[in-house]
Every structure is written in structure tokens, then in C-alpha cells.
Design a protein around this motif. Structure first.
Motif, PDB file in Angstrom:
ATOM      1  N   ILE A  64       0.838  -1.206   0.000  1.00 55.89           N
ATOM      2  CA  ILE A  64       0.000   0.000   0.000  1.00 55.89           C
ATOM      3  C   ILE A  64       0.872   1.255   0.000  1.00 55.89           C
ATOM      4  O   ILE A  64       2.064   1.223   0.305  1.00 55.89           O
ATOM      5  CB  ILE A  64      -0.967   0.023   1.206  1.00 55.89           C
ATOM      6  CG1 ILE A  64      -0.207  -0.064   2.543  1.00 55.89           C
ATOM      7  CG2 ILE A  64      -1.978  -1.090   1.090  1.00 55.89           C
ATOM      8  CD1 ILE A  64       0.214   1.253   3.117  1.00 55.89           C
ATOM      9  N   SER A  98     -10.691   5.837   0.194  1.00 54.80           N
ATOM     10  CA  SER A  98      -9.914   5.006  -0.722  1.00 54.80           C
ATOM     11  C   SER A  98     -10.553   3.655  -0.996  1.00 54.80           C
ATOM     12  O   SER A  98     -10.305   3.036  -2.030  1.00 54.80           O
ATOM     13  CB  SER A  98      -8.508   4.785  -0.161  1.00 54.80           C
ATOM     14  OG  SER A  98      -8.570   4.028   1.042  1.00 54.80           O
ATOM     15  N   VAL A 100      -9.773   1.073   0.717  1.00 56.66           N
ATOM     16  CA  VAL A 100      -8.792   0.078   1.147  1.00 56.66           C
ATOM     17  C   VAL A 100      -9.173  -0.450   2.535  1.00 56.66           C
ATOM     18  O   VAL A 100      -9.445   0.331   3.442  1.00 56.66           O
ATOM     19  CB  VAL A 100      -7.370   0.675   1.182  1.00 56.66           C
ATOM     20  CG1 VAL A 100      -6.363  -0.349   1.701  1.00 56.66           C
ATOM     21  CG2 VAL A 100      -6.964   1.175  -0.199  1.00 56.66           C
ATOM     22  N   HIS A 106      -0.198  -3.031   7.055  1.00 59.64           N
ATOM     23  CA  HIS A 106      -0.036  -1.782   6.303  1.00 59.64           C
ATOM     24  C   HIS A 106       0.794  -0.748   7.059  1.00 59.64           C
ATOM     25  O   HIS A 106       1.265   0.211   6.464  1.00 59.64           O
ATOM     26  CB  HIS A 106      -1.401  -1.182   5.978  1.00 59.64           C
ATOM     27  CG  HIS A 106      -2.199  -1.992   5.019  1.00 59.64           C
ATOM     28  ND1 HIS A 106      -3.559  -1.829   4.863  1.00 59.64           N
ATOM     29  CD2 HIS A 106      -1.845  -2.988   4.154  1.00 59.64           C
ATOM     30  CE1 HIS A 106      -4.005  -2.675   3.956  1.00 59.64           C
ATOM     31  NE2 HIS A 106      -2.984  -3.381   3.514  1.00 59.64           N
ATOM     32  N   THR A 127       5.196   4.500   1.650  1.00 59.67           N
ATOM     33  CA  THR A 127       4.811   3.392   0.776  1.00 59.67           C
ATOM     34  C   THR A 127       5.531   2.097   1.150  1.00 59.67           C
ATOM     35  O   THR A 127       6.609   2.114   1.748  1.00 59.67           O
ATOM     36  CB  THR A 127       5.086   3.748  -0.699  1.00 59.67           C
ATOM     37  OG1 THR A 127       4.533   2.736  -1.548  1.00 59.67           O
ATOM     38  CG2 THR A 127       6.583   3.872  -0.963  1.00 59.67           C
ATOM     39  N   TYR A 233      -5.152   6.353   2.918  1.00 58.70           N
ATOM     40  CA  TYR A 233      -4.599   5.498   1.877  1.00 58.70           C
ATOM     41  C   TYR A 233      -4.736   6.176   0.515  1.00 58.70           C
ATOM     42  O   TYR A 233      -5.673   6.955   0.288  1.00 58.70           O
ATOM     43  CB  TYR A 233      -5.358   4.176   1.800  1.00 58.70           C
ATOM     44  CG  TYR A 233      -5.132   3.222   2.945  1.00 58.70           C
ATOM     45  CD1 TYR A 233      -3.932   2.522   3.060  1.00 58.70           C
ATOM     46  CD2 TYR A 233      -6.133   2.980   3.881  1.00 58.70           C
ATOM     47  CE1 TYR A 233      -3.739   1.617   4.095  1.00 58.70           C
ATOM     48  CE2 TYR A 233      -5.942   2.074   4.917  1.00 58.70           C
ATOM     49  CZ  TYR A 233      -4.745   1.396   5.019  1.00 58.70           C
ATOM     50  OH  TYR A 233      -4.553   0.499   6.047  1.00 58.70           O
TER      51      TYR A 233
END
Length: 240
Positions: A64, A98, A100, A106, A127, A233
Motif C-alpha cells: 500500500i 480510498s 482500502v 499496512h 509506501t 490510503y
């Protein structure tokens, strides 16, 4: 007494799926053990209640990318006051659109390829994706960044034109960029080749002192209304 068993083996038997599919269910956050989500396939279970979400999909866990609104005073990289410490489950903005599904994984192994000065605030990208890292390092000269800079002082004659193109440091000509006044004490900088750390010496060279600096945009990713100290995200369709 039952013999302890790896969670992925338990899910294989429970769902009648392959070992790899079981691992994907677990890593995707679809499995609960005694009501708590467990994301580690090697987690050992015996008499606990193991449940697989009916909506579970066996898809690979993708790396992610997220954006943080870094407050001034935090270090982009590892330091005494790292901005990465702000990226927690509790600081994800409630307005994250997002789509997500948040997972504990993450929040680990995040890197920030494009740093901000410690005294600056604004958009900071973290990232897990090597493709994003490469884009923000090897291809960064193609990505426009936008900053607003609060200043005080008296601009020298032709100072704005010099900021746009004409300043030299250590016999190196600064690249052409776009600088304009947003208000009496605020400048807007938009550039591709410049480094954010060069903004302050550029302002000093034309008689201005930097009071504050904020990153508003990196490529096509805006800071928008993300509150300071919170993150969101990037959606799968977002492109830097």
C-alpha cells in the motif's frame, strides 16, 4: 487435549481450500480467532474459535501507499522525531474514501522516498511499493511538487523573476520554476527538478525570510483537507 495447529492449516481444513488460498485469507484480514483478527498464517491455534468471514476473497496482499499530513517539527526520515510515528491505526482520517481495507501489516515496512524539511508541513508519502519508491526517486524530476511558503522581508528589485529563473548557487544555475504571489506574505512554488530544501536559500537570496512552508501536492496527489497528523490510503486507481 488437541495438538496445536498452524492457522493456515486450520483454514485449509475449514474452508476446503488450498494452503496458499488459506494464507491469502489470513493475510487479507478475513480470519478471526476468538473474535480477534489474526493476520499471521503461522499463528498457532488449538481450542480457540476460528471464523472465516463469509465475504472473504483469497487475493494476494498488495503493498500500500498512504499520505500523511506532516506537522512542522517532524523528521521525514528516521530521526529524533520521525513522522512515521504518526502513522497508527488511530490517526487514519475518518474521511478516507480510498476503499482500502485497513490491515495491521499496512503500518509496517513503510518508507518515505521524497522527504520534507523538518520545519515544513504538508503532504508526505509513505509506501511499501517498490514501484512508488522508484517513481519518487529515479523519476522525481518528472513529478511536479507544489508548495506555499509564508515569508517576511523586502523583496529585492526583480526578485520574483529571479526566483522563477536566474538564481545561482555554488556556480550552479537553478532550474526554471513557477513562483507567484498568493497574498502579501505568501508565495506559491511549483517545480519538478528543485529540492524542497532549496526553497529557503532561494528566498534568502532575494531578501525574504521563510516563516513557514507547506507541501500541497506531489504530482496528481493533493493534500486536500487532510487534517494535520492524520493520514489516508491512496486508492488503487490513484496515480502520482
Amino acid at each position: 487435549m488437541t495438538e496445536p495447529l498452524r492457522l493456515d492449516k486450520h483454514i485449509t481444513a475449514l474452508a476446503g481450500c488450498s494452503r496458499r488460498e488459506a494464507q491469502q485469507y489470513i493475510e487479507g484480514g478475513w480470519v478471526q480467532v476468538d473474535g480477534n483478527v489474526v493476520e499471521e498464517p503461522q499463528f498457532m491455534v488449538d481450542t480457540q474459535v476460528v471464523e472465516l468471514d463469509p465475504a472473504a476473497r483469497p487475493t494476494p496482499a498488495e503493498p500500500i501507499t498512504l499520505v500523511l499530513h506532516k506537522p512542522a517539527g517532524y523528521d521525514s526520515d528516521a530521526g529524533a522525531n520521525p513522522a512515521s510515528a504518526l502513522v497508527t491505526a488511530l490517526t487514519r482520517t475518518a474521511d478516507d474514501a480510498s476503499g482500502v481495507r485497513p490491515l495491521r501489516r499496512h503500518l509496517h515496512r513503510l518508507t518515505s522516498p521524497l522527504s520534507l524539511p523538518t520545519g515544513a508541513s504538508g503532504l508526505l508519502i509513505f509506501t511499501q511499493d517498490w514501484r512508488v519508491v522508484r517513481k519518487l526517486t529515479e523519476d522525481v524530476s518528472r513529478i511536479e511538487q507544489e508548495f506555499v511558503v509564508d515569508v517576511e522581508g523586502t523583496l529585492i528589485p526583480n526578485g520574483l523573476a529571479l526566483l522563477n529563473h536566474g538564481l545561482r548557487f555554488n556556480n550552479y544555475a537553478m532550474p526554471p520554476i513557477k513562483v507567484s504571489w498568493q497574498s502579501e506574505q505568501r508565495l506559491r512554488f511549483a517545480f519538478k527538478v528543485l529540492r524542497p530544501t532549496q526553497i529557503e536559500p532561494m528566498c534568502n537570496a532575494v531578501g525574504l525570510t521563510v516563516l513557514a512552508m507547506k507541501c500541497l501536492r506531489v504530482g496528481r496527489i493533493p493534500l486536500a483537507k487532510l487534517p494535520p497528523g492524520q493520514w489516508r490510503y491512496l486508492a488503487p486507481h490513484d496515480r502520482i
